[in-house]
Design a protein around this motif. Structure first.
Motif, short mmCIF file in Angstrom:
data_model
loop_
_atom_site.label_atom_id
_atom_site.label_comp_id
_atom_site.label_asym_id
_atom_site.label_seq_id
_atom_site.Cartn_x
_atom_site.Cartn_y
_atom_site.Cartn_z
N LEU A 18 1.50 4.42 -2.89
CA LEU A 18 1.32 5.85 -2.71
C LEU A 18 2.54 6.62 -3.19
O LEU A 18 2.42 7.72 -3.68
CB LEU A 18 1.10 6.18 -1.23
N THR A 19 3.68 6.07 -2.98
CA THR A 19 4.85 6.93 -3.16
C THR A 19 5.84 6.45 -4.20
O THR A 19 5.51 6.24 -5.34
CB THR A 19 5.57 7.13 -1.81
N ARG A 46 5.81 4.27 -7.50
CA ARG A 46 4.80 4.53 -8.51
C ARG A 46 5.38 4.61 -9.90
O ARG A 46 4.86 4.08 -10.85
CB ARG A 46 4.15 5.87 -8.20
N PHE A 79 0.83 -1.20 0.00
CA PHE A 79 0.00 0.00 0.00
C PHE A 79 0.87 1.26 0.00
O PHE A 79 0.66 2.18 -0.78
CB PHE A 79 -0.87 -0.04 1.25
N GLN A 80 1.86 1.23 0.88
CA GLN A 80 2.70 2.42 1.02
C GLN A 80 3.42 2.74 -0.29
O GLN A 80 3.49 3.89 -0.71
CB GLN A 80 3.71 2.18 2.15
#
Lengths: 277, 374
Positions: A144-145, A148, A140-141
């Motif tokens: 987000l960052t 990507r 998940f983390q």
């Protein structure tokens, strides 16, 4: 006017027919478009394709035989709907992405998809599944960052491979939105709230601590000042302070006598009173 | 301008006026050119060389009832009739030529404003870009001219007008309610026109992707702080520009401004409480500082006072001591009830209730039991 028509009827008709014929055998491909000329169902030539030689402009065709299919040359967009993606650590995320593509092989595009909308509807499920696959491998983390970028270049490459079959080239895929679905959203709110509550409590406690320290320091330095001053002569201080103390204790300022003092005649104060000396 | 449908606009203008002063306008249009002030004659109207516009009298003369009635095919209603040229021929061809000429003129002369540029397509093929000023092109069917405001700054507000809060996830998985404005203009008109289908939509999408990527790299507090915001703005601008350049969209991103970055409305109370807590803490510190100043000042004052007295005391210890003692006793005893008790085996009655009563009457009296007999 009438005479014009009567005199030159034939030539006018011929001119009109010639004009219509000319219009039918000519087509214009504007800069924004590319064209495929289809003669009896078979692609014959292309105009103004990204790789091709013939640029936009006016071209001849055979009337009734050649069909001209126009295809967008500019960059097209493909937007996907919000899609719930499960990350590698089993968290849900609503993802919304777009792709930008252009038609590079209009013949293949016309043959396989028919129109740009056809390409879109062919690519959309592919984009969805490719994106889901790629993001599903990540936590998940990292969705987000930082990672990507690499995820998206994989998606772009994957989608591009598929799109080539439709004569299209995928230039870019970007994630537009990453949102939390409803239930995680609520828990995120709760977490934010409790975070802030903790922060507020900590701040209040810090304020109290600082205040107490400041007071204590003041008390300490006051004590030091007193000690420095009075320490010079402890016995005089004792006397001096006693005098002050009597003053404040007995001689209250409001003037009403509330204390009664019973003095023994032996009292120091009354020494002279007795006339001892 | 008159780039898109010159036939419509050119024809309308002159056929509308053709009704009230007929032929005069028709031919005059060919000669002088009514719309754009261009002295050059387009090739179409070259035939009307010697023709000066007929004066009003001629027109009315020709219009009289004795004039030959023709069924004019012109743009008039029934009964309308073109006046005749002196030679006996119809004005109609002249009018047609005039309208066409005007149309050609309107589509081949372009006044391009200082902020504008125009792309020229020759038979659909992009050939050149026109700069500002008075420019010429081949007339409409051959060349089409598309004028666009190039310099003008175009703002896009995201999220749009539908005031809904769009929450953006930050790197620490918090949410922030963010709205921002992207200002852009056209960098390269040909690219802008011919590379991307919907440039505005593209800017919008690129902005949103860039903003969300940038915010995802920051944590919540950074998005609220001024410095963090400035960093995000810069970051978004660079990302957007890179994206748009990769599309060759011909767009320049001038700036990104974050209008507001707020906590989501659902948790805004908790955020306010943090502010309240900060203020409370500050208040507590301030009060403590006030107390500190007071205490220290008092200590200093008392120490100083003691020092002064002590100085004097050291000069004459015994006398000073006595003096202080008596002064204090004076002050003390003058304000209190005093009872002096002779001790030697005498039990004295101490009228305490009476003392109290008297003191309540606020008439301090002094009871001195004199040391008897001495």
């Amino acid at each position: 006017m009438n005479r014009l028509w009567e005199d030159h009827r034939l030539s006018i008709i011929v001119a009109a027919v010639a004009l219509v014929g000319l219009l039918m055998s000519v087509y214009v491909v504007p800069e924004e478009e590319q064209a495929v000329v289809i003669r009896t169902g078979e692609p014959k030539r292309t105009v103004n394709t990204p790789g091709g030689q013939s640029d936009a402009g006016i071209y001849l065709r055979m009337p009734f035989v050649d069909r001209v299919v126009r295809v967008e040359k500019r960059l097209l967009d493909l937007e996907m709907n919000d899609e719930e993606v499960l990350s590698a650590d089993q968290q849900r995320l609503l993802v919304n992405a777009y792709a930008r593509f252009r038609i590079t092989d209009p013949v293949r595009m016309v043959e396989r998809a028919g129109s740009t909308d056809g390409v879109r509807s062919a690519l959309e499920p592919i984009l969805n599944s490719v994106l889901r696959q790629e993001l599903g491998r990540r936590t998940f983390q990292s969705m987000l960052t930082a990672e990507r970028g690499s995820a998206l270049s994989n998606v772009t490459a994957n989608l591009d491979r598929q799109a080539r079959q439709y004569g299209a080239e995928v230039v870019d895929v970007k994630i537009m939105r990453t949102d939390l679905p409803d239930a995680p959203l609520q828990s995120a709110f709760r977490r934010m709230e409790s975070d802030r509550e903790r922060e507020a409590r900590a701040i209040r406690a810090e304020g109290g601590r600082d205040a107490r320290i400041i007071r204590a320091e003041a008390d300490a330095s006051a004590a030091k000042i007193y000690a420095d001053a009075y320490g010079k002569d402890a016995s005089f201080y004792d006397f001096y302070r006693a005098m002050q103390s009597y003053d404040t204790t007995f001689a209250s300022e409001n003037g009403t006598a509330e204390s009664s003092i019973i003095l023994s005649p032996d009292n120091e104060y009354l020494q002279q009173f007795r006339g001892r000396r | 301008m008159a780039g898109n449908n010159p036939w419509g606009s050119g024809g309308d203008g002159s056929s509308g006026s053709g009704n009230d002063d007929d032929g005069a306008k028709g031919s005059g249009g060919g000669d002088k050119g009514k719309g754009p002030r261009n002295p050059w004659l387009p090739p179409g109207s070259g035939g009307g060389d010697g023709r000066r516009g007929p004066n009003i009298e001629d027109i009315f003369k020709n219009r009289g009832p004795e004039g030959p009635r023709r069924k004019g095919g012109g743009p008039g209603g029934p009964g309308f009739q073109f006046p005749q040229r002196p030679g006996g021929k119809s004005w109609f061809p002249v009018l047609v030529v005039g309208i066409i000429g005007l149309g050609l003129l309107a589509t081949s002369v372009h006044l391009i404003g200082p902020q504008q540029k125009a792309v020229v397509k020759t038979l659909g093929n992009y050939t050149r870009t026109m700069d500002s000023g008075l420019q010429f092109s081949a007339p409409f069917p051959i060349e089409t001219v598309d004028v666009e405001d190039v310099e003008g700054v175009r703002p896009i507000r995201i999220p749009g007008n539908n005031n809904q809060a769009k929450l953006i996830l930050t790197g620490d998985q918090n949410l922030v309610d963010l709205s921002y404005i992207v200002r852009w203009n056209i960098k390269d008109l040909a690219d802008y026109k011919f590379r991307v289908v919907d440039p505005e939509e593209t800017v919008n999408d690129a902005a949103e992707a860039a903003m969300r990527a940038s915010v995802a790299e920051k944590n919540l507090d950074e998005t609220f702080s001024g410095q963090g915001r400035a960093a995000i703005e810069l970051d978004v601008r660079e990302r957007m520009q890179a994206t748009l350049d990769s599309y060759r969209a011909g767009i320049r991103v001038l700036g990104v401004e974050i209008e507001k970055a707020d906590p989501p409305s659902q948790v805004v109370d908790a955020f306010r409480d943090v502010q309240v807590a900060e203020q409370n803490a500050d208040a507590a510190r301030n009060q403590a500082r006030g107390y500190a100043q007071q205490v220290v000042s008092q200590a200093e004052g008392e120490a100083e006072a003691f020092d002064k007295v002590y100085e004097q005391y050291r000069l004459a210890p015994e006398v000073t001591r006595q003096r202080l003692y008596y002064e204090t006793m004076e002050r003390v005893l003058s304000k209190t009830d005093k009872t002096i008790v002779e001790t030697d085996g005498v039990t004295t009655y101490l009228p305490l209730p009476e003392v109290r009563r008297r003191s309540q009457q606020a008439q301090p009296t002094t009871t001195v039991t004199a040391p008897g007999g001495q």
